[in-house]
Design a protein around this motif. Structure first.
Motif, PDB file in Angstrom:
ATOM      1  N   GLU A 103     -10.876  46.363-104.969  1.00  0.00           N
ATOM      2  CA  GLU A 103     -11.672  48.434-104.781  1.00  0.00           C
ATOM      3  C   GLU A 103     -11.241  49.661-104.639  1.00  0.00           C
ATOM      4  O   GLU A 103     -11.670  50.174-105.446  1.00  0.00           O
TER       5      GLU A 103
ATOM      6  N   VAL B  78     -14.347  44.331-107.333  1.00  0.00           N
ATOM      7  CA  VAL B  78     -15.479  44.690-107.925  1.00  0.00           C
ATOM      8  C   VAL B  78     -15.805  44.684-109.317  1.00  0.00           C
ATOM      9  O   VAL B  78     -14.901  43.886-110.676  1.00  0.00           O
TER      10      VAL B  78
ATOM     11  N   PHE C 286     -20.884  45.357-106.441  1.00  0.00           N
ATOM     12  CA  PHE C 286     -19.779  44.964-105.229  1.00  0.00           C
ATOM     13  C   PHE C 286     -20.546  44.497-104.465  1.00  0.00           C
ATOM     14  O   PHE C 286     -21.627  43.614-103.827  1.00  0.00           O
TER      15      PHE C 286
ATOM     16  N   ARG D  21     -11.204  43.075-101.846  1.00  0.00           N
ATOM     17  CA  ARG D  21     -12.338  42.712-102.031  1.00  0.00           C
ATOM     18  C   ARG D  21     -12.001  42.844-103.718  1.00  0.00           C
ATOM     19  O   ARG D  21     -11.711  44.271-104.410  1.00  0.00           O
TER      20      ARG D  21
END
Length: 287
Positions: free
Chosen positions: A14, A5, A118, A3
């Motif tokens: 992340e 962020v 996020f 992911r």
């Protein structure tokens, strides 16, 4: 794929995201946050969330690290980078890390805030099985501080309330102060009696919910009767139906309070209609 962020101007996997151990958000819960829903790849009620964020920052004398236009760009970029169709964008701003730990905080003009965003992927967010079944709530004492109108990251007691509900076999908790319901652990609370929608009036005692504002506006436009006043937990147990609203659950029917079933124990007509109207109207103005 990790992911992506956003931390203080950078888009990062992340695993690489870090902030200082001296950040006041970590040390003192000295920060605010917002959660914006994403449906069909678009942001719901972004303007309302941005306005409330600005108010929270002002109330705490905290520096804004980005303009509304920049925040919108970051939100959209994270939605795109993470392939979010339905989900949430979480934003948190803290007073930053001015130096060593100290109760006194510095002039906001001299210390940059920390900003973190996020996403959370929530496929089928609008078509929630829980919304079709309704939720059960318990009542708990409201022992939080008295500036609940500021959306701070001081979420320990709401988290504890959620766990109290879970241990009691319920889904959530309604907080009660001086005999009256204030709000849910992470949502605004309502009852319905004789077709009238009743919810606590705005004050420092409750969060000024963005979804709340939209739902009440849509309800009035649909010629539904709305009354903003305090109500007791006993009154709630005798209501025809009940519901909560939030950015992450939209309109969620409540079917049981402290073990007492409302109506026939299934989501009520008003709650179902409000959810339908909210989703339809919000999708029209999503950006």
């Amino acid at each position: 794929m990790s992911r992506i962020v956003y931390v203080n101007g950078d888009y990062l996997p992340e695993e690489e995201a870090k902030i200082s151990i001296f950040d006041r958000g970590f040390l003192m819960a000295d920060g605010v946050y917002e959660v914006t829903s994403v449906l069909d790849g678009k942001l719901l009620d972004f303007g309302g969330h941005a306005a409330r964020l600005e108010r929270s920052l002002t109330e705490l004398d905290m520096a804004a690290p980005a303009t509304t236009e920049e925040l919108l760009e970051i939100h959209r970029a994270l939605v795109e980078k993470n392939g979010i169709v339905d989900g949430l964008v979480y934003l948190q701003i803290t007073r930053g890390a001015p130096g060593d730990r100290d109760f006194a905080f510095p002039d906001p003009a001299t210390t940059p805030s920390t900003i973190v965003l996020f996403t959370q992927n929530k496929p089928g967010l609008a078509d929630s099985p829980q919304a079709r079944a309704g939720i059960k709530v318990i009542s708990v004492p409201d022992i939080r501080w008295h500036r609940r109108d500021i959306k701070t990251v001081q979420l320990l007691y709401p988290s504890m309330a959620k766990m109290m509900a879970k241990k009691a076999g319920a889904d959530d908790a309604w907080m009660v102060e001086d005999g009256y319901v204030t709000e849910g652990s992470s949502n605004n609370a309502y009852i319905v009696k004789g077709g009238k929608i009743i919810t606590r009036q705005l004050s420092n005692d409750i969060l000024h919910g963005i979804t709340r504002a939209a739902v009440l506006r849509f309800a009035r436009e649909a010629q539904m009767e709305v009354e903003e006043r305090n109500f007791t937990i006993d009154e709630a147990k005798e209501a025809d139906e009940a519901l909560v609203t939030s950015a992450s659950s939209f309109v969620m029917p409540v079917v049981e309070i402290d073990g007492v079933a409302l109506g026939d124990g299934t989501p009520g007509r008003v709650a179902r209609r409000l959810r339908e109207i909210y989703l339809d109207e919000s999708r029209k103005t999503a950006i």
